[in-house]
Design a protein around this motif. Structure first.
Motif, PDB file in Angstrom:
ATOM      1  N   GLY A 193       0.805  -1.219   0.000  1.00 12.58           N
ATOM      2  CA  GLY A 193       0.000   0.000   0.000  1.00 12.58           C
ATOM      3  C   GLY A 193       0.831   1.259   0.000  1.00 12.58           C
ATOM      4  N   ILE A 194       2.143   1.118   0.258  1.00 12.56           N
ATOM      5  CA  ILE A 194       3.037   2.280   0.144  1.00 12.56           C
ATOM      6  C   ILE A 194       3.480   2.356  -1.308  1.00 12.56           C
ATOM      7  CG2 ILE A 194       5.155   3.373   0.989  1.00 12.56           C
ATOM      8  CD1 ILE A 194       4.868   1.804   3.553  1.00 12.56           C
ATOM      9  N   SER A 195       2.585   2.840  -2.142  1.00 13.08           N
ATOM     10  CA  SER A 195       2.819   2.948  -3.567  1.00 13.08           C
ATOM     11  C   SER A 195       2.122   4.202  -4.062  1.00 13.08           C
ATOM     12  CB  SER A 195       2.304   1.689  -4.281  1.00 13.08           C
ATOM     13  OG  SER A 195       2.755   1.623  -5.607  1.00 13.08           O
ATOM     14  N   HIS A 196       2.169   4.440  -5.354  1.00 16.55           N
ATOM     15  CA  HIS A 196       1.716   5.714  -5.903  1.00 16.55           C
ATOM     16  C   HIS A 196       0.277   6.043  -5.529  1.00 16.55           C
ATOM     17  CE1 HIS A 196       1.416   9.128  -8.486  1.00 16.55           C
ATOM     18  NE2 HIS A 196       0.572   8.555  -9.311  1.00 16.55           N
ATOM     19  N   THR A 197      -0.650   5.106  -5.716  1.00 13.09           N
ATOM     20  CA  THR A 197      -2.054   5.376  -5.398  1.00 13.09           C
ATOM     21  C   THR A 197      -2.509   4.680  -4.125  1.00 13.09           C
ATOM     22  OG1 THR A 197      -3.024   3.527  -6.651  1.00 13.09           O
ATOM     23  CG2 THR A 197      -2.525   5.553  -7.876  1.00 13.09           C
ATOM     24  N   GLY A 198      -1.574   4.096  -3.390  1.00 17.02           N
ATOM     25  CA  GLY A 198      -1.906   3.510  -2.102  1.00 17.02           C
ATOM     26  C   GLY A 198      -2.361   2.074  -2.135  1.00 17.02           C
ATOM     27  N   SER A 199      -2.035   1.332  -3.206  1.00 15.56           N
ATOM     28  CA  SER A 199      -2.354  -0.097  -3.229  1.00 15.56           C
ATOM     29  C   SER A 199      -1.416  -0.832  -4.179  1.00 15.56           C
ATOM     30  CB  SER A 199      -3.808  -0.347  -3.650  1.00 15.56           C
ATOM     31  OG  SER A 199      -3.933  -0.444  -5.057  1.00 15.56           O
ATOM     32  N   PHE A 200      -1.428  -2.170  -4.066  1.00 16.70           N
ATOM     33  CA  PHE A 200      -0.566  -2.993  -4.911  1.00 16.70           C
ATOM     34  C   PHE A 200      -0.985  -2.937  -6.376  1.00 16.70           C
ATOM     35  CE2 PHE A 200      -4.121  -5.849  -4.498  1.00 16.70           C
ATOM     36  CZ  PHE A 200      -4.110  -6.618  -5.657  1.00 16.70           C
ATOM     37  N   LYS A 201      -2.181  -2.433  -6.666  1.00 13.47           N
ATOM     38  CA  LYS A 201      -2.676  -2.421  -8.046  1.00 13.47           C
ATOM     39  C   LYS A 201      -1.781  -1.598  -8.983  1.00 13.47           C
ATOM     40  CE  LYS A 201      -6.323  -4.916  -7.144  1.00 13.47           C
ATOM     41  NZ  LYS A 201      -7.709  -4.463  -7.192  1.00 13.47           N
ATOM     42  N   ASP A 202      -0.995  -0.685  -8.436  1.00 12.97           N
ATOM     43  CA  ASP A 202      -0.085   0.104  -9.267  1.00 12.97           C
ATOM     44  C   ASP A 202       0.908  -0.786 -10.006  1.00 12.97           C
ATOM     45  OD1 ASP A 202      -1.344   2.296  -8.187  1.00 12.97           O
ATOM     46  OD2 ASP A 202       0.288   2.832  -6.840  1.00 12.97           O
ATOM     47  N   LEU A 203       1.304  -1.889  -9.375  1.00 14.19           N
ATOM     48  CA  LEU A 203       2.327  -2.757  -9.951  1.00 14.19           C
ATOM     49  C   LEU A 203       1.873  -3.344 -11.279  1.00 14.19           C
ATOM     50  CD1 LEU A 203       3.396  -4.712  -6.731  1.00 14.19           C
ATOM     51  CD2 LEU A 203       4.337  -2.574  -7.627  1.00 14.19           C
ATOM     52  N   GLY A 204       0.613  -3.767 -11.346  1.00 16.52           N
ATOM     53  CA  GLY A 204       0.097  -4.307 -12.591  1.00 16.52           C
ATOM     54  C   GLY A 204      -0.312  -3.235 -13.576  1.00 16.52           C
ATOM     55  N   MET A 205      -0.791  -2.102 -13.059  1.00 14.78           N
ATOM     56  CA  MET A 205      -1.338  -1.086 -13.951  1.00 14.78           C
ATOM     57  C   MET A 205      -0.253  -0.357 -14.737  1.00 14.78           C
ATOM     58  SD  MET A 205      -4.438  -0.720 -14.711  1.00 14.78           S
ATOM     59  CE  MET A 205      -5.381  -1.203 -13.272  1.00 14.78           C
ATOM     60  N   THR A 206       0.934  -0.200 -14.158  1.00 15.89           N
ATOM     61  CA  THR A 206       2.005   0.430 -14.929  1.00 15.89           C
ATOM     62  C   THR A 206       2.333  -0.403 -16.167  1.00 15.89           C
ATOM     63  OG1 THR A 206       4.281   1.258 -14.877  1.00 15.89           O
ATOM     64  CG2 THR A 206       3.832  -0.647 -13.518  1.00 15.89           C
ATOM     65  N   VAL A 207       2.238  -1.730 -16.042  1.00 17.94           N
ATOM     66  CA  VAL A 207       2.516  -2.608 -17.179  1.00 17.94           C
ATOM     67  C   VAL A 207       1.406  -2.508 -18.216  1.00 17.94           C
ATOM     68  CG1 VAL A 207       2.895  -5.001 -17.902  1.00 17.94           C
ATOM     69  CG2 VAL A 207       3.854  -4.173 -15.748  1.00 17.94           C
ATOM     70  N   LEU A 208       0.163  -2.619 -17.762  1.00 20.82           N
ATOM     71  CA  LEU A 208      -0.954  -2.592 -18.698  1.00 20.82           C
ATOM     72  C   LEU A 208      -1.050  -1.260 -19.435  1.00 20.82           C
ATOM     73  CD1 LEU A 208      -4.413  -4.100 -18.291  1.00 20.82           C
ATOM     74  CD2 LEU A 208      -4.298  -1.685 -18.832  1.00 20.82           C
ATOM     75  N   VAL A 209      -0.951  -0.156 -18.710  1.00 21.72           N
ATOM     76  CA  VAL A 209      -1.083   1.151 -19.360  1.00 21.72           C
ATOM     77  C   VAL A 209       0.118   1.423 -20.274  1.00 21.72           C
ATOM     78  CG1 VAL A 209      -1.271   3.640 -18.974  1.00 21.72           C
ATOM     79  CG2 VAL A 209      -2.582   2.057 -17.553  1.00 21.72           C
ATOM     80  N   SER A 210       1.286   0.943 -19.903  1.00 19.26           N
ATOM     81  CA  SER A 210       2.449   1.093 -20.789  1.00 19.26           C
ATOM     82  C   SER A 210       2.216   0.356 -22.105  1.00 19.26           C
ATOM     83  CB  SER A 210       3.711   0.550 -20.108  1.00 19.26           C
ATOM     84  OG  SER A 210       4.066   1.326 -18.988  1.00 19.26           O
ATOM     85  N   GLN A 211       1.666  -0.842 -22.036  1.00 14.09           N
ATOM     86  CA  GLN A 211       1.384  -1.596 -23.262  1.00 14.09           C
ATOM     87  C   GLN A 211       0.295  -0.905 -24.078  1.00 14.09           C
ATOM     88  OE1 GLN A 211       2.972  -3.815 -24.733  1.00 14.09           O
ATOM     89  NE2 GLN A 211       1.558  -4.672 -26.245  1.00 14.09           N
ATOM     90  N   VAL A 212      -0.700  -0.339 -23.429  1.00 15.45           N
ATOM     91  CA  VAL A 212      -1.721   0.427 -24.147  1.00 15.45           C
ATOM     92  C   VAL A 212      -1.094   1.643 -24.818  1.00 15.45           C
ATOM     93  CG1 VAL A 212      -3.778   1.873 -23.862  1.00 15.45           C
ATOM     94  CG2 VAL A 212      -3.647  -0.358 -22.728  1.00 15.45           C
ATOM     95  N   ASN A 213      -0.188   2.301 -24.122  1.00 16.71           N
ATOM     96  CA  ASN A 213       0.517   3.445 -24.705  1.00 16.71           C
ATOM     97  C   ASN A 213       1.241   3.020 -25.988  1.00 16.71           C
ATOM     98  OD1 ASN A 213       1.273   6.211 -24.553  1.00 16.71           O
ATOM     99  ND2 ASN A 213       3.269   5.641 -23.714  1.00 16.71           N
ATOM    100  N   ARG A 214       1.859   1.860 -25.931  1.00 16.00           N
ATOM    101  CA  ARG A 214       2.538   1.313 -27.112  1.00 16.00           C
ATOM    102  C   ARG A 214       1.531   1.022 -28.226  1.00 16.00           C
ATOM    103  NH1 ARG A 214       6.897  -2.304 -28.757  1.00 16.00           N
ATOM    104  NH2 ARG A 214       6.100  -4.132 -29.857  1.00 16.00           N
TER     105      ARG A 214
END
Length: 522
Positions: A193-214
């Motif tokens: 929870g000590i992450s950008h938005t306060g949960s572990f979900k940031d770990l997966g979302m950086t990957v998914l949104v990066s691939q969408v950006n691509r």
């Protein structure tokens, strides 16, 4: 459960030179210069922002380094395959640049890495490489996720990555909680929870949104990204999409998440739909919508999320200097996270970084416990349930998408499933907070599982045990207020600590303090 904190419908809808080896490797990671025998190597290419070329930011510097010294013979790759497919007989696969969520049979997909290419380097090499990136500002390796880029999305350009340098979360020794309540000396909490938005979900979302950006840069038909959420997924999605300038669409179950969780996607500019249903209903709707509109599905059905979340397991091993803990306990709702941790641990074992994996425990709220019931039946037949209200709202899911992944992970790790009643999880949260923490109710579910397994003797007093805390307690302050105010019906709130009202005069204050001191253990 008090409804005052529940969601109300809004009025708007670098290059690497390898050490010498007996044979010529087939792949060269584009990364930092490290020595395979060292766990603390530094890199001449690991240029912090403060020393980057004048006028360049860290992304510019990463681009310059790439152009100056392009990677040689890099052939790491990954693809989608049907989950748990036979590696010998399976012929179905998809490029990660395809928009696909299910296999031809309708089953889950998994991201399969070219393990033979990764195995060209010994485990000592990967340990040293990952360790050399911790705490740096080099783009994108300062992220706890992207410091493992070769194991996550090996083919994505660093220029397409959307990151807030997430991960690298605290693993702390819960000394007093372990000793005082559990008679344990090796209790640790991985505070995702000590992450950008306060949960572990940031770990997966950086990957998914990066691939969408691509994909958007490749002119693929992707207008935006959508998700169904019980709170944390929508927060992570909206933040990363906002950072990349990508529209995000969020389906939230009305009156079932905290205001703190609701306000995050609103603040980050997401298009929020408050839907009169539960999470499972929202999930059904988003799947139907994404099949008809150019909106990319961001829920954990999408296996890209797993690739980011698995890095938390690798971090745990790093933080123990590559010693494997005995147990890892994880709250479970949609059940992607239990598989993600298994996958991270398994990759480390398969590639020679460690020689075993920990036993995994998945903890569910009793009001949303389909995996627990399946486990207790001896894995005979899975039945979805109608999830009831729970303070652990992020895991209030009765028909988890990743059920097959979770069962596989538990079977492969000799794992266990436990459950927690509402009173048990709230008491566990209060006990942890009383020792200096400030955890979420979902972590209370995981701690309840630990307490039950300690009481039964399954987990021993000297077993090194890691409890995964999935979100920050600040997202759930109203539930804590209700507990400490004894304001929860049919709950004893045994560890409540309400404020004491006292008159504003010296005598009254002294009387209250003397009474308190007389009852306080020396």
């Amino acid at each position: 459960m008090s409804s005052s904190y529940l969601l109300q419908s809004p009025n708007f809808s670098t290059n690497l030179k390898l050490p010498s080896k007996p044979s010529t490797p087939t792949a060269t990671p584009c990364s930092l210069s490290v020595k395979a025998s060292s766990s603390s190597s530094s890199s001449s290419n690991n240029t912090p922002a403060s020393t980057a070329s004048k006028g360049n930011n860290i992304r510019d510097e990463a681009r310059r380094q790439y152009l100056t010294n392009p990677p040689q013979n890099q052939n790491f790759s990954a693809k989608y395959v049907p989950f748990n497919a036979d590696p010998v007989t399976n012929t179905e696969s998809y490029s990660l640049d395809e928009i696909v969520y299910r296999s031809q049979s309708g089953g889950l997909l998994d991201v399969q890495h070219d393990i033979s290419a990764l195995k060209a380097f010994p485990g000592s090499y990967w340990r040293a490489l990952f360790d050399s990136r911790v705490g740096k500002t080099t783009w994108p390796y300062g992220s706890g996720v992207w410091s493992k880029k070769e194991w996550v999305l090996p083919e994505i350009s660093s220029d397409d990555i959307v990151s807030a340098f997430e991960g690298n979360s605290n693993l702390f020794w819960a000394e007093r909680l372990g000793k005082h309540f559990l008679e344990m000396n090796e209790l640790w909490v991985k505070h995702c929870g000590i992450s950008h938005t306060g949960s572990f979900k940031d770990l997966g979302m950086t990957v998914l949104v990066s691939q969408v950006n691509r994909l958007r840069k490749m002119n693929k038909p992707v207008f935006g990204v959508g998700c169904a959420s019980t709170g944390d997924t929508s927060a992570a999605l909206s933040a990363y999409c906002a950072s990349a300038g990508i529209p995000s669409i969020v389906f939230l179950p009305a009156n079932k998440i905290s205001i703190a969780q609701l306000v995050q996607p609103i603040a980050n500019g997401a298009f929020v739909l408050s839907v009169d249903t539960d999470f499972d209903g929202c999930m059904q709707l988003i799947r139907e919508v994404t099949s008809e509109l150019p909106i990319y599905l961001a829920n954990s059905l999408n296996s890209l999320r797993i690739e980011g979340q698995k890095t938390a397991a690798i971090e745990i091993l790093q933080q123990f200097d590559w010693e494997v803990p005995d147990w890892v306990i994880i709250p479970g709702g949609n059940l992607g996270n239990i598989y993600a941790f298994y996958k991270g641990f398994h990759m480390c074992k398969e590639l020679g970084l460690v020689d075993k994996i920990p036993r995994l425990v998945c903890a569910q709220a009793a009001n949303a416990n389909p995996l627990y019931l399946y486990y207790k039946s001896g894995w005979k037949e899975f039945k979805a349930v109608k999830a009831s209200g729970t303070f652990a709202s992020a895991i209030q899911i009765g028909d988890p998408v990743s059920i097959d992944r979770a069962v596989y992970a538990l079977k492969q790790s000799n794992g266990i499933v436990e459950e927690a009643t509402e009173e048990e999880l709230m008491d566990a949260m209060a006990q942890a907070d009383s020792t200096g923490m400030f955890i979420c109710p979902h972590t209370g579910v995981a701690l309840t599982a630990l307490m039950k397994l300690r009481k039964s003797g399954v987990i021993g007093p000297t077993d090194r045990t890691v409890v995964v805390s999935t979100a920050h307690g600040l997202k759930f302050t109203q539930s804590k207020i209700d507990y400490h105010s004894n304001n929860i019906k049919e709950m004893a709130c045994r560890f409540a600590n309400p404020p004491v009202s006292v008159k504003a005069d010296f005598g009254s204050v002294m009387d209250v303090l003397k009474k308190y001191l007389s009852k306080t253990p020396k």
